[in-house]
Design a protein around this motif. Structure first.
Motif, short mmCIF file in Angstrom:
data_model
loop_
_atom_site.label_atom_id
_atom_site.label_comp_id
_atom_site.label_asym_id
_atom_site.label_seq_id
_atom_site.Cartn_x
_atom_site.Cartn_y
_atom_site.Cartn_z
N ILE A 223 10.35 21.95 -36.77
CA ILE A 223 11.01 22.08 -35.35
C ILE A 223 10.88 20.72 -35.02
N ASN A 224 11.88 20.01 -34.70
CA ASN A 224 12.14 18.94 -33.95
C ASN A 224 12.45 19.25 -32.47
N ASN A 225 11.43 19.64 -31.76
CA ASN A 225 11.60 19.83 -30.50
C ASN A 225 11.19 18.69 -29.19
N ALA A 226 10.55 18.11 -29.54
CA ALA A 226 10.24 16.87 -28.60
C ALA A 226 11.36 16.26 -28.07
N GLY A 227 11.50 16.10 -26.87
CA GLY A 227 12.47 15.65 -26.17
C GLY A 227 12.35 15.45 -24.54
N TYR A 228 13.04 14.73 -23.75
CA TYR A 228 12.99 14.36 -22.18
C TYR A 228 14.32 14.13 -21.94
N THR B 9 13.15 8.80 -28.69
CA THR B 9 12.68 10.13 -28.48
C THR B 9 13.21 11.37 -28.94
N ASN B 10 14.62 11.47 -28.44
CA ASN B 10 15.62 12.60 -28.56
C ASN B 10 16.30 12.52 -30.18
N PHE B 11 16.47 11.44 -30.46
CA PHE B 11 17.06 11.48 -31.94
C PHE B 11 16.40 10.73 -33.09
N ALA C 83 13.12 12.54 -34.35
CA ALA C 83 13.46 13.43 -35.25
C ALA C 83 14.04 13.10 -36.62
N VAL C 84 15.06 12.06 -36.54
CA VAL C 84 15.27 11.71 -38.05
C VAL C 84 14.20 11.18 -38.68
#
Length: 211
Positions: free
Chosen positions: A78-83, A103-105, A108-109
């Motif tokens: 689960i790629n959940n981290a973000g802000y 952080t947001n992309f 997760a990649v």
């Protein structure tokens, strides 16, 4: 003999990531939770907290390598981290724009690329990418957040078409408002990114966009 399910969750120190970690652990899954504030990750049966900065490639490798070394398989990422790096498009420094996408992309990649070989060898796996309704909608002072989530969505859907042949699915979840510190952090960033003499200050102070 059925193997115990193993899941990796980023951003596991608060909000949806923390809630997901607790839920899966309660249901008997082995949960590897990653976050920069590792001390805020809940502890308990089935939970493995690991310090994780998804903008740091070495940290990402350590997170996945630790899980695979200890468990030899992974069922779900689960790629959940973000802000949200809030502020006017004109005034947010480019280095912060890059941090938003790291952080947001890109985090997760990289994590996904690290687990795909194992999932392919298993012929099964699920990648869950936490986007936002903000991936389809937009509002002032959040342009780079919206752009990063839109990028995550298109990437995830394209990935899904490639990995279905291996028994893997890549799916997007688009939450609305949740009980977390996201809104406060975003608005704090808006204020930090405003120049003292910003032409956008009256607009920000009006608060009409929050209605």
């Amino acid at each position: 003999m059925t193997k115990t399910k193993v899941i990796a969750i980023t951003g596991a120190s608060s909000g949806m990531g923390k809630a997901a970690l607790q839920l899966f652990a309660q249901r008997g899954w082995i949960v590897y939770g990653g976050a920069r504030r590792v001390e805020n990750i809940p502890t308990g049966t089935n939970i493995h907290p690991i310090k994780l900065d998804i903008t740091d490639s070495e940290s990402n490798h350590h997170f996945i390598n630790t899980l695979l070394t200890e468990q030899q398989h992974i069922d779900v990422l689960i790629n959940n981290a973000g802000y949200g790096e809030g502020g006017p498009v004109e005034e947010i420094p480019l280095e912060k724009v890059r941090k938003q996408f790291e952080t947001n992309f890109f985090g997760a990649v990289e994590l996904t690329k690290l687990i795909l070989p194992k999932m392919r060898s298993q012929n099964v796996g699920r990648i869950v990418n936490i986007s936002s309704i903000g991936g389809d909608l937009y509002m002032p002072l959040n342009a780079y957040y919206h752009a990063s989530k839109a990028a995550l969505q298109q990437w995830s859907d394209a990935l899904d078409t490639e990995v279905q042949q291996f028994g893997i699915r890549s799916v997007i979840v688009q939450p609305g408002g949740t009980q977390s510190s996201w809104s406060k952090i975003t608005m704090d960033n808006v204020r930090k990114n405003l120049k003292p003499d910003s032409a956008y200050l009256p607009f920000v102070n009006s608060g009409w966009y929050l209605i």
